[in-house]
Enzyme design. Structure first.
Site, mmCIF file in Angstrom:
data_model
loop_
_atom_site.group_PDB
_atom_site.id
_atom_site.type_symbol
_atom_site.label_atom_id
_atom_site.label_comp_id
_atom_site.label_asym_id
_atom_site.label_seq_id
_atom_site.Cartn_x
_atom_site.Cartn_y
_atom_site.Cartn_z
ATOM 1 N N ASP A 84 -3.421 -5.610 -9.663
ATOM 2 C CA ASP A 84 -2.232 -5.159 -10.369
ATOM 3 C C ASP A 84 -1.143 -4.884 -9.342
ATOM 4 O O ASP A 84 -1.389 -4.872 -8.142
ATOM 5 C CB ASP A 84 -2.507 -3.950 -11.283
ATOM 6 C CG ASP A 84 -2.937 -2.704 -10.537
ATOM 7 O OD1 ASP A 84 -3.242 -2.788 -9.333
ATOM 8 O OD2 ASP A 84 -2.971 -1.632 -11.160
ATOM 9 N N TYR A 86 1.795 -3.344 -6.838
ATOM 10 C CA TYR A 86 1.911 -2.138 -6.018
ATOM 11 C C TYR A 86 2.553 -1.036 -6.850
ATOM 12 O O TYR A 86 3.446 -1.279 -7.655
ATOM 13 C CB TYR A 86 2.774 -2.415 -4.793
ATOM 14 C CG TYR A 86 2.176 -3.411 -3.820
ATOM 15 C CD1 TYR A 86 0.988 -3.142 -3.138
ATOM 16 C CD2 TYR A 86 2.807 -4.625 -3.563
ATOM 17 C CE1 TYR A 86 0.455 -4.050 -2.239
ATOM 18 C CE2 TYR A 86 2.283 -5.544 -2.659
ATOM 19 C CZ TYR A 86 1.108 -5.247 -1.999
ATOM 20 O OH TYR A 86 0.578 -6.146 -1.118
ATOM 21 N N HIS A 206 -12.019 -8.564 -0.203
ATOM 22 C CA HIS A 206 -10.593 -8.283 -0.335
ATOM 23 C C HIS A 206 -9.988 -8.008 1.051
ATOM 24 O O HIS A 206 -10.664 -7.447 1.926
ATOM 25 C CB HIS A 206 -10.401 -7.073 -1.245
ATOM 26 C CG HIS A 206 -9.006 -6.906 -1.732
ATOM 27 N ND1 HIS A 206 -8.029 -6.266 -0.993
ATOM 28 C CD2 HIS A 206 -8.407 -7.293 -2.884
ATOM 29 C CE1 HIS A 206 -6.899 -6.267 -1.663
ATOM 30 N NE2 HIS A 206 -7.095 -6.889 -2.813
#
Length: 242
Positions: A84, A86, A206
C-alpha cells in the site's frame, strides 16, 4: 479537522463528490476500472472513502490510480507489486515504491537502488521518483491504493484488492509476455493469479531493511533487475533503463 486528500486534486474531488470515474487512467484500463466502480465492491470503496474523509481522515495519495494513467496496458513489460502507499506526508505519488522528487528516499527504495548499482553498475539516481520507470512500461502497482496518514494498511480489505487482483489476472491472460517482480510474502500471495508458463516471475524477500538480507531468497544480491532485462531481450523486447 477538515477532511481531505493530501493536496486534494480536482480528479479526486470529483470522484468523492459525484463521479466514480474521476481519477484518469489510460484508455486500455478504462473499461475494467469503470466496471469496478459500478460493482458492489467499488461502490463500497467509494462509500468508505467518503466516510473517512467526512470524519477528518487525511488520505494519501491524491491520485491513487496514477500507475494506470502513466503506464498504458499495451505498454506493460514489467509488473512490480507493492502493498500500500507510503503513509507519511508528501511521500506517496501513486506509484508503488516511488516517492515524489525532493522527498527523502525510503529505506526499501534505497535498497532497490543499491541492488541496481550492484547488479548493473549504475549510479544512484538523483531522487526517488520512479515515473521514469512507469513511462517505460513498468507498472508500479500497489495491491491497496490508498492509506491514511500514519496508519499503514489502514485501507486494506476495503475493496481495492478486488480491482488490483482483477488487473493482475487480466495482465497474465492478455497481451504479451511480462516480468512479474514479487518481493515479500504479501506480493507472493498473488502467484496464483499469474501464469508462469507465459511470464517470467521473480520472487525474493522484500527490500525492506528488516528482510532484505534474510532467506530463503534475500533481496540483496538477487540480481532481479539484470535478470528482467535479460529475459525481456530474449523475448525481443527492449530492456528497462533502470
Amino acid at each position: 479537522m477538515q477532511a481531505s486528500f493530501e493536496g486534494l486534486e480536482p480528479a479526486a474531488a470529483r470522484l468523492l463528490d459525484a463521479d466514480p470515474l474521476g481519477w484518469p487512467v489510460s484508455p486500455g484500463w478504462a473499461d475494467r476500472v469503470a466496471a469496478f466502480w459500478l460493482s458492489a465492491p467499488g461502490q463500497g470503496l467509494i462509500d468508505f472513502l467518503r466516510q473517512r474523509l467526512a470524519q477528518g481522515a487525511l488520505v494519501y495519495p491524491p491520485h491513487p490510480l496514477r500507475a494506470l494513467e502513466l503506464t498504458a496496458l499495451g505498454d506493460v513489460r514489467v509488473v512490480m507489486l507493492g502493498q500500500d502507499p507510503y503513509h507519511g506526508p508528501g511521500q506517496a505519488e501513486g506509484l508503488a515504491f516511488s516517492v515524489a522528487p525532493g522527498v527523502r528516499v525510503p529505506p526499501s527504495l534505497r535498497n532497490m537502488f543499491q541492488e541496481i548499482q550492484r547488479d548493473l553498475g549504475q549510479p544512484m539516481p538523483a531522487d526517488g521518483s520512479l515515473v521514469r520507470w512507469a513511462r517505460q512500461g513498468v507498472l508500479l502497482l500497489n495491491t491497496c491504493l490508498t492509506v491514511e496518514d500514519g496508519e499503514p494498511a489502514s485501507h486494506a480489505g476495503r475493496g481495492w484488492e478486488v480491482l488490483t487482483d482483477d488487473l493482475i489476472r487480466h495482465m497474465s491472460t492478455e497481451g504479451g509476455p511480462k516480468v512479474f517482480m514479487l518481493w515479500g510474502a504479501h506480493a507472493q500471495k498473488k502467484l496464483a493469479l499469474i501464469d508462469p508458463a507465459r511470464h517470467h516471475v521473480l520472487c525474493a524477500n522484500h527490500p525492506s531493511p528488516l528482510s532484505a538480507r534474510r532467506g530463503p531468497v534475500p533481496f540483496v544480491g538477487c540480481g532481479h533487475f539484470g535478470q528482467a532485462n535479460g529475459w525481456l531481450q530474449a523475448q525481443g523486447l527492449a530492456p528497462i533503463r533502470w
